[in-house]
Every structure is written in structure tokens, then in C-alpha cells.
Design an enzyme around this catalytic site. Structure first.
Site, short mmCIF file in Angstrom:
data_model
loop_
_atom_site.label_atom_id
_atom_site.label_comp_id
_atom_site.label_asym_id
_atom_site.label_seq_id
_atom_site.Cartn_x
_atom_site.Cartn_y
_atom_site.Cartn_z
N ILE A 1 15.90 56.04 100.94
CA ILE A 1 14.99 54.97 101.34
C ILE A 1 14.38 55.16 102.72
O ILE A 1 13.45 54.46 103.09
CB ILE A 1 15.67 53.59 101.25
CG1 ILE A 1 16.88 53.51 102.18
CG2 ILE A 1 16.04 53.25 99.83
CD1 ILE A 1 17.51 52.13 102.27
N HIS A 2 14.89 56.10 103.49
CA HIS A 2 14.34 56.36 104.82
C HIS A 2 13.60 57.69 104.88
O HIS A 2 13.40 58.26 105.95
CB HIS A 2 15.45 56.35 105.88
CG HIS A 2 16.17 55.05 105.94
ND1 HIS A 2 17.45 54.90 105.47
CD2 HIS A 2 15.78 53.84 106.36
CE1 HIS A 2 17.82 53.65 105.63
NE2 HIS A 2 16.82 52.98 106.17
N GLY A 3 13.21 58.19 103.72
CA GLY A 3 12.45 59.43 103.68
C GLY A 3 13.30 60.68 103.53
O GLY A 3 12.77 61.79 103.61
N GLU A 4 14.60 60.52 103.30
CA GLU A 4 15.44 61.70 103.08
C GLU A 4 14.98 62.41 101.81
O GLU A 4 14.50 61.78 100.88
CB GLU A 4 16.92 61.32 102.92
CG GLU A 4 17.51 60.57 104.06
CD GLU A 4 17.47 59.06 103.87
OE1 GLU A 4 18.21 58.37 104.60
OE2 GLU A 4 16.70 58.56 103.04
#
Length: 113
Positions: free
Chosen positions: A91-94
Site C-alpha cells: 500500500i505504500h508503493g512497495e
């Protein structure tokens, strides 16, 4: 009490030192725990209910575009064109488990299942 939500089916639940990620299932765990608390359940009961939900939930997402976290020094351009999607991302761009060419919603659903 602490409950760790690790519902991401894109990663092993025992991944590295961090473990699996919490993604969309986190919302459902919060809602169910909140409902139990509003019914007057004790903290221990709420935690047990939440842990039980965590043991039975798994989610995975698909992104049509990369996310750039606010404050990042560089724009995340991991998805190189408008025809590339990412499957199983955080959800944080990983990074996700893989990239693919654009597909229909029906094919995306088949991929996730």
C-alpha cells in the site's frame, strides 16, 4: 494487546524480519474489532476476535499506476507505460510480486484467485 495484520497473499507470511504486509484486510480487521468493542467486549476478547480474523483473511491488490509516497525524493516510475499493471503490491508503493500487461477485469479477478 497488539494484533498484527499480515493478510497480503503476494508474500510469504514469514518474509524476512518484517513478516508479511497488511493490505486491504487491515480495514476489515479494524471494523470487526471495533464492532466487538462497541458491543462491550473486553480488550482481551477484542484482541482474540481480531487475531482469529487475521488467521482467516487474505488479500491481494492490482495497481494500474505506481504510487509515489509524499515527501519521496524521486517519482516512482516502476510501471513503465500505461499498458503495464502490478500485481500484489504494497500500500505504500512497495514492489509487487510481478508486473503484467493490462488485462480485462475478468482476467484480473482470475489472476488474483
Amino acid at each position: 494487546q497488539m494484533v498484527v495484520v499480515a493478510d497480503d497473499c503476494a508474500l510469504e507470511r514469514t518474509k524476512g524480519i518484517t513478516g508479511a504486509r497488511g493490505v486491504a484486510g487491515t480495514v476489515l480487521v479494524h471494523k470487526i474489532a471495533g464492532a466487538a468493542a462497541s458491543k462491550g467486549k473486553s480488550l482481551n476478547e477484542v484482541a482474540e476476535i481480531a487475531k482469529n480474523v487475521c488467521e482467516h483473511i487474505g488479500t491481494m491488490g492490482i495497481a494500474l499506476d505506481a504510487v509515489t509516497v509524499p515527501g519521496a525524493k524521486h517519482v516512482n516510475d516502476r510501471l513503465d507505460d500505461d499498458n503495464t499493471i502490478e500485481i500484489g503490491l504494497g500500500i505504500h508503493g512497495e514492489a509487487g510480486m510481478k508486473q503484467s500487461k493490462m488485462m480485462s477485469a475478468d482476467d484480473m479477478a482470475k489472476e488474483l484467485i
